[in-house]
Scaffold this motif. Sequence first.
Motif, mmCIF file in Angstrom:
data_model
loop_
_atom_site.group_PDB
_atom_site.id
_atom_site.type_symbol
_atom_site.label_atom_id
_atom_site.label_comp_id
_atom_site.label_asym_id
_atom_site.label_seq_id
_atom_site.Cartn_x
_atom_site.Cartn_y
_atom_site.Cartn_z
ATOM 1 N N ILE A 235 0.942 -1.246 0.121
ATOM 2 C CA ILE A 235 0.021 -0.043 0.013
ATOM 3 C C ILE A 235 0.808 1.349 0.048
ATOM 4 O O ILE A 235 0.443 2.244 -0.585
ATOM 5 C CB ILE A 235 -1.010 0.052 1.161
ATOM 6 N N SER A 236 1.904 1.115 0.693
ATOM 7 C CA SER A 236 2.957 2.674 0.633
ATOM 8 C C SER A 236 3.253 2.661 -0.635
ATOM 9 O O SER A 236 3.563 3.956 -1.155
ATOM 10 C CB SER A 236 3.933 2.224 1.700
ATOM 11 N N ILE A 237 3.512 1.935 -1.607
ATOM 12 C CA ILE A 237 4.044 2.226 -2.963
ATOM 13 C C ILE A 237 2.902 2.851 -3.833
ATOM 14 O O ILE A 237 2.939 3.392 -4.352
ATOM 15 C CB ILE A 237 4.828 0.882 -3.750
ATOM 16 N N ILE A 238 1.645 2.131 -3.647
ATOM 17 C CA ILE A 238 0.566 2.507 -4.151
ATOM 18 C C ILE A 238 0.270 4.153 -3.918
ATOM 19 O O ILE A 238 -0.023 4.957 -4.872
ATOM 20 C CB ILE A 238 -0.595 1.685 -3.903
ATOM 21 N N GLU A 239 0.470 4.298 -2.457
ATOM 22 C CA GLU A 239 0.193 5.632 -2.065
ATOM 23 C C GLU A 239 1.366 6.683 -2.592
ATOM 24 O O GLU A 239 1.021 7.868 -3.034
ATOM 25 C CB GLU A 239 0.049 5.741 -0.671
ATOM 26 N N LEU B 53 2.737 10.999 -6.737
ATOM 27 C CA LEU B 53 3.564 11.275 -7.667
ATOM 28 C C LEU B 53 2.712 11.853 -9.025
ATOM 29 O O LEU B 53 2.985 12.846 -9.684
ATOM 30 C CB LEU B 53 4.574 10.130 -8.045
ATOM 31 N N TYR B 54 1.967 10.844 -9.124
ATOM 32 C CA TYR B 54 0.886 10.905 -10.508
ATOM 33 C C TYR B 54 -0.413 11.352 -10.580
ATOM 34 O O TYR B 54 -1.100 11.448 -11.469
ATOM 35 C CB TYR B 54 1.298 9.828 -11.487
ATOM 36 N N GLY B 55 -1.072 11.276 -9.314
ATOM 37 C CA GLY B 55 -2.520 11.470 -8.952
ATOM 38 C C GLY B 55 -3.205 10.271 -8.957
ATOM 39 O O GLY B 55 -2.541 9.271 -9.338
ATOM 40 N N ARG B 56 -4.263 10.292 -8.358
ATOM 41 C CA ARG B 56 -5.147 9.257 -8.176
ATOM 42 C C ARG B 56 -5.595 8.460 -9.395
ATOM 43 O O ARG B 56 -6.107 7.311 -9.097
ATOM 44 C CB ARG B 56 -6.089 9.417 -7.127
ATOM 45 N N ASP B 57 -5.662 9.031 -10.497
ATOM 46 C CA ASP B 57 -5.926 8.280 -11.744
ATOM 47 C C ASP B 57 -4.631 7.347 -12.134
ATOM 48 O O ASP B 57 -4.886 6.495 -13.469
ATOM 49 C CB ASP B 57 -6.151 9.155 -12.656
#
Length: 151
Positions: free
Chosen positions: A40-44, A49-53
């Motif tokens: 989850i830390s990498i996803i966050e 970095l790039y936005g939730r999309d």
Amino acid sequence: MKKLIFILFLLFTFSCKKENSSVENSNNWKIYTDVKYFPISIIEFLEALYGRDFKLANSNENFNITDVKVYPNKPHQQLSFLANKENIWRLVYIQGGVGKSNKFYEFEVNKDTISKIKKGWSFENIRTNDSLEFYLKKGKINFEKIKIKYE
């Protein structure tokens, strides 16, 4: 005739592709090719970095490799692999768009904290952790600064 059938059976058995959630390469890295294994830390981090999309297609899924949207609702990125060895994680994915490139990240992850982040890209064909190490040693990875967007 029995020997021929037995040899053909062995060839068929060894040529079948085995699907694993992870495999280990020569340096004891666990390799993942499905985004469901991301910590989850990498996803966050990627969302910051790039936005939730920001989305990654799995390594076996279609994605929009060019700037033309051939596959509606599909991302412009495809996971090559995610590698883990102790608390070190590596991520390589194909970035589609005007030009195809490979993006590379290396993180140290301790619980929910990411540190020692490296970010790079290359036009080389990086499909395995071993090929990543090869291109790192050859200086074929271009490193860049990280600019994070906070919302």
